[in-house]
Design a protein around this motif. Structure first.
Motif, short mmCIF file in Angstrom:
data_model
loop_
_atom_site.label_atom_id
_atom_site.label_comp_id
_atom_site.label_asym_id
_atom_site.label_seq_id
_atom_site.Cartn_x
_atom_site.Cartn_y
_atom_site.Cartn_z
N HIS A 143 0.98 -1.04 0.03
CA HIS A 143 0.15 -0.08 0.01
C HIS A 143 0.74 1.11 0.09
N VAL A 144 1.85 1.26 -0.81
CA VAL A 144 2.74 2.41 -1.10
C VAL A 144 1.96 3.63 -1.60
N VAL A 145 2.17 4.66 -1.03
CA VAL A 145 1.52 5.86 -1.46
C VAL A 145 2.82 6.84 -1.73
N PHE A 146 2.77 7.61 -2.64
CA PHE A 146 4.06 8.63 -2.76
C PHE A 146 3.31 9.90 -3.45
N GLU A 147 3.60 10.93 -2.82
CA GLU A 147 2.74 12.42 -3.28
C GLU A 147 3.84 13.56 -2.92
N ASP A 148 3.85 14.34 -3.89
CA ASP A 148 4.49 15.66 -3.85
C ASP A 148 3.74 16.69 -4.73
N SER A 149 4.38 17.77 -4.98
CA SER A 149 3.66 18.83 -5.63
C SER A 149 3.41 18.57 -7.14
N GLN A 150 4.18 17.53 -7.65
CA GLN A 150 3.87 17.24 -8.94
C GLN A 150 2.88 15.95 -9.04
N VAL A 151 3.00 14.95 -8.23
CA VAL A 151 2.21 13.66 -8.77
C VAL A 151 1.72 13.06 -7.41
N PHE B 1 -0.96 13.14 -12.50
CA PHE B 1 -0.14 14.35 -12.28
C PHE B 1 -1.46 15.52 -12.10
N HIS B 2 -0.91 16.42 -11.25
CA HIS B 2 -1.42 17.76 -11.16
C HIS B 2 -1.93 18.44 -12.30
N ALA B 3 -3.11 18.87 -12.70
CA ALA B 3 -3.21 19.60 -14.03
C ALA B 3 -2.92 20.95 -13.70
N ARG B 4 -2.43 21.63 -14.60
CA ARG B 4 -1.99 22.95 -14.76
C ARG B 4 -2.47 23.60 -16.27
N GLY C 234 -13.96 5.86 -20.88
CA GLY C 234 -13.78 7.11 -21.56
C GLY C 234 -12.71 6.54 -22.40
N TRP C 235 -11.63 7.42 -22.54
CA TRP C 235 -10.56 7.43 -23.61
C TRP C 235 -9.32 6.85 -22.72
N ALA C 236 -8.30 6.32 -23.58
CA ALA C 236 -7.07 6.28 -22.78
C ALA C 236 -5.91 5.80 -24.03
N ILE C 237 -4.69 6.25 -23.79
CA ILE C 237 -3.67 5.66 -24.78
C ILE C 237 -2.79 4.64 -23.96
N ASP C 238 -2.82 3.31 -24.36
CA ASP C 238 -2.19 2.20 -23.94
C ASP C 238 -0.64 2.26 -24.93
N ALA C 239 0.47 2.09 -23.99
CA ALA C 239 1.66 2.27 -24.76
C ALA C 239 2.62 1.37 -24.00
N SER C 240 3.53 0.74 -24.97
CA SER C 240 4.51 -0.21 -24.13
C SER C 240 5.29 0.70 -23.36
N ARG C 241 5.77 1.94 -23.80
CA ARG C 241 6.62 2.72 -22.84
C ARG C 241 6.17 4.16 -23.03
N ALA C 242 6.16 4.99 -22.18
CA ALA C 242 6.06 6.46 -22.15
C ALA C 242 6.91 7.15 -21.36
N ASP C 243 7.37 8.47 -21.95
CA ASP C 243 8.25 9.30 -21.17
C ASP C 243 7.34 10.67 -20.83
N ILE C 244 7.40 11.04 -19.63
CA ILE C 244 6.59 11.97 -19.07
C ILE C 244 7.46 13.14 -18.41
N ARG C 245 7.09 14.23 -19.07
CA ARG C 245 7.76 15.54 -18.65
C ARG C 245 6.68 16.32 -17.91
N VAL C 246 6.47 16.39 -16.72
CA VAL C 246 5.71 17.12 -15.96
C VAL C 246 5.31 18.59 -16.06
N GLY C 247 4.14 18.86 -16.59
CA GLY C 247 3.70 20.16 -16.90
C GLY C 247 4.15 20.60 -18.49
N ASP C 248 4.80 19.44 -19.29
CA ASP C 248 5.07 19.58 -20.40
C ASP C 248 4.48 18.91 -21.67
#
Length: 801
Positions: A100-108, A133-136, A181-195
């Motif tokens: 039951h790990v929960v990780f949280e900061d200002s981004q995620v 990720f928190h929406a901006r 709803g909708w979703a994008i399934d991917a084998s790999r994804a690189d996420i840059r927060v806010g970008d």
């Protein structure tokens, strides 16, 4: 949470990673770890930016390792980790969490079954993670945006740093539940927060159903989305274009410029191409260029109405070009009127016969201004496609093989023009003010049967002196004296000889005192004030040679000046309301005009304008144009009565009625109404214009001609809207352009949208009828993904709400 005394090994401590960590609760362990030493307490004991906070039901320490069990919570800076069990290394700053790990900061916000995280490096990995990720997101007009977070699910999530995440075996969406709803399934994804999110091996799913695959997909999650990549493809249907499929590519050239290029295939017409370039070179300059072109290959019945061509629209401004100059460019170019009528997005654009290209540089210094100006004006006389001459809309097209030839349009050029002007300036503390306007231009004109043969000069100088004495008995008396001298390098004379024009002008503005009354009794909390404002203006213009007026080539409004001897009188009747503030607290709120009615008319002492026209003839001259924009029978002493009635009883409703009434009988010459209503989610806009062409005929109408057979125009436009693009639930709009005189619906638009929160479905039916070139029905649909984009051919800018 259960707490006991320190000797039991339970408690709370603050730790600092690596050499900056102090184990506050270690002194409570059964084994004296600090035997023979004096504990060192940190200087920044309570600073959350430099200390680690630990809370757990059970805490044990062996060497550098802390074993924490039961409701474990670790905090460091803005980060918090909770889990069932955690192993923490004091020296390295590594955290291994399980259950039951929960990780949280200002981004995620991230939930996982297991995690390894380093506090010092602020990076680590998580297994079987779900989170968001928190929406901006910045709300944009007519685009579906939401404050919903960007959700993801992944087999493994790796935090590279505070801004970058790498995920494997993932699903990405703005919906709380991807299956609904909708979703994008991917084998790999690189996420840059806010970008952005860069997905590889991506499958787009809608309600769990796969719709298409892409080896590489880039989705922006920035506040202002802007990334290089292919856009979502779109498809549609039209009775004129057939099946439509298109694609586009967006290139973010640099932080201040981008380019969008695209193409569409019309199954029964051919290939269309489009592009948009945007740039903001400096903070106070920008330019936008839009291009559209079609290779019209219509065959069969469509061969006769081929209308290939292109259009260009460019708008730009530079507010500081150096030395105090400001620059503006505004270009509207079309290759032919047939192209505009066939391919424009709406009825208003389709029937616009004028195209203007202008650009200028101007500098203001004190009361003076210096301007450099270049322009080209083109008014198309007919809409000719690929049809033979006998089937065109206008007989003048029969002599032109191309819509760009002089036989099919009026073209006026000013390349270049320079002007220097000075506003009213007081002369030595006297009531006398001086102003002037001087210009020099190279001008040219071409039209069916006439051409200036290139560019010719036009020089003009117009000084004026105005006297502004003090009011006398409430009367404001303002006389102006001036003259205007102009030289033209050509004329309408058979030999095209140059000519000069000289005009002397005397005008007097007389403003009698206004009459007003403030009603003592308020109306629903408002104080009312009634105001009557009369105005009178006398004007006399005389020329050095009356005959020159008929020989002047007309390039713009400067060339329609004539002699005149006239008086203009008007009366404005207004009712103002202001919120009653009888208690005297604070400044009173400003008054608001709820009703106003202005009536204006001219009396011409010289109804022929110095012989420029004969009684009963139509003519385009300045003394008539400055009263109303509609033609009326010249040669009469009394002009039409111009009436303007405005109603604005509340902030949610306003209406304006305009009408020109024939003083000699015959009723209304032309009339217009513009009305707006906003009430909650409902909006309504009405515009109606009526032109009675019979009243403008130069000769009396024969009694044998029924009035119903004479030409008039009456066009109604109505647009009703409900909701907005970002309103959850149902929204829609309906618009119609109807010609009462001809009984034709020129345009009908019906749009319906349903916003499910993280996505919306948009539908449109549009019909456009502008004659033989175009009688089209369009069916368009779009899927709007919140904070991502639109899939379909209903573009956001084409929505009515």
């Amino acid at each position: 949470m259960r707490r006991t005394a320190l000797p039991t090994g339970m408690g709370r401590g603050f730790l600092r990673p690596r050499t900056y960590v102090l184990v506050l609760f270690a002194i409570a362990l059964p084994t004296p770890l600090f035997a023979g030493q004096k504990p060192q307490f940190p200087i920044e004991l309570g600073n959350p930016q430099t200390t680690v906070g630990i809370r757990a039901d059970s805490q044990q320490k062996a060497g550098d390792l802390f074993e924490l069990r039961g409701n474990v919570e670790i905090t460091y800076r803005e980060m918090k980790v909770t889990a069932d069990e955690v192993t923490y290394n004091e020296t390295s700053g590594d955290v291994d969490a399980r259950g039951h790990v929960v990780f949280e900061d200002s981004q995620v916000h991230l939930e996982a079954t297991g995690a390894h995280y380093n506090l010092t490096g602020e990076k680590g990995w998580f297994t079987d993670g779900t989170g968001y990720f928190h929406a901006r997101v910045r709300a944009r007009p007519r685009l579906l945006t939401t404050e919903n977070p960007f959700h993801f699910r992944a087999r493994r999530v790796e935090r590279v740093d505070d801004q970058n995440f790498s995920v494997r075996g993932c699903a990405l969406t703005t919906c709380e539940h991807e299956k609904s709803g909708w979703a994008i399934d991917a084998s790999r994804a690189d996420i840059r927060v806010g970008d952005k999110v860069t997905s590889r091996g991506a499958v787009f799913r809608f309600f769990g159903v796969p719709l298409f695959y892409s080896p590489l997909m880039v989705n922006s999650i920035a506040r202002n989305p802007r990334h290089t990549g292919f856009l979502l493809p779109h498809a549609g249907s039209s009775t004129q274009k057939g099946f439509i499929i298109g694609e586009g590519f967006f290139w973010a050239i640099n932080p201040s410029a981008d380019l969008l290029v695209g193409a569409e295939n019309y199954s029964i017409r051919g290939i269309a191409r489009n592009g948009q370039f945007r740039a903001q070179p400096t903070a106070d300059s920008e330019i936008t260029v839009n291009y559209y072109g079609v290779n019209d290959k219509g065959s069969g019945a469509l061969r006769a109405v081929r209308a290939g061509g292109q259009s260009l629209r460019a708008v730009g401004e530079a507010r500081d070009l150096g030395f105090g100059f400001r620059g503006v460019v505004d270009v509207d170019y079309i290759s032919s009127l047939a192209f505009r009528a066939t391919w424009s997005e709406n009825f208003t654009q389709a029937v616009a016969s004028e195209a203007r290209q202008t650009g200028f540089l101007t500098k203001n210094f004190g009361v003076y201004s210096l301007s450099f100006y270049a322009s080209r004006y083109q008014d198309f006389l007919c809409a000719q496609g690929g049809a033979p001459a006998g089937s065109t809309l206008n007989p003048q097209c029969a002599t032109a093989t191309s819509a760009s030839q002089p036989g099919s349009s009026v073209s006026i050029r000013q390349l270049p023009s320079i002007s220097f002007a000075g506003m009213d300036q007081e002369i030595r503390n006297s009531p006398v003010y001086f102003s002037f306007d001087a210009s020099a231009a190279a001008v040219g004109r071409s039209e069916p049967g006439f051409q200036t043969g290139g560019l010719v000069e036009r020089l003009d100088f117009h000084p004026a002196v105005t006297l502004r004495p003090r009011p006398l008995g409430g009367f404001h008396f303002t006389p102006t004296f001036g003259f205007e001298a102009a030289r033209y390098g050509t004329s309408l004379q058979p030999d095209r000889r140059p000519l000069q024009r000289g005009l002397g002008e005397i005008s007097v503005d007389l403003s009698p005192p206004s009459f007003d009354k403030i009603f003592l009794k308020d109306l629903k909390g408002y104080r009312l004030k009634h105001v009557l404002e009369p105005e009178i203006r006398y004007r006399l213009v005389r020329s050095t040679d009356r005959e020159d007026f008929l020989d002047i080539v007309r390039f713009d409004e400067m060339d329609v000046l004539t002699e005149t001897h006239e008086i203009e009188y008007s009366l404005t009747n207004s009712l103002l309301a202001r919120k009653d503030t009888s208690d005297g607290d604070g400044d009173p709120p400003p008054a608001r005009e709820i009703v106003s009615w202005r009536i204006t008319q001219k009396y011409y002492f010289d109804p022929t304008f110095g012989g420029a026209i004969q009684p009963g003839q139509l003519g385009v001259f300045g003394p008539a144009l400055d009263l109303t924009g509609f033609a009326f029978a010249r040669g009469r002493r009394l002009s039409p009565i111009d009436s303007v009635l405005k109603l604005a009883p509340s902030s949610s409703y306003d209406t304006e009625f305009r009408a020109d009434i024939n003083p000699s009988g015959g009723g209304v010459l032309n009339a217009g109404m513009t009305s707006h209503l906003h009430r909650g989610q409902l909006g309504l806009a009405l515009t109606d214009f009526f032109i009675n062409k019979t009243a403008a005929l130069p000769e009396p109408i024969a009694q044998a001609t029924p009035l119903s057979e004479l030409t008039s125009f009456n066009l109604l436009r109505a647009v009703a809207t409900y909701g907005t693009a970002n309103r959850k639930g149902l929204s829609g709009a309906f618009g119609v352009d109807y010609n009462f005189a001809q009984g034709i619906t020129h345009q009908l638009v019906s749009q319906v949208s349903y916003n499910f929160g993280c996505f919306g479905l948009d539908f449109e039916y549009r019909r456009i009828n502008v004659g033989i070139l175009r009688n089209e029905q369009q069916y368009r649909v779009a899927l709007s993904l919140a904070n991502v984009g639109t899939f379909g051919n209903l573009k956001p800018r084409e929505r009515l709400y």
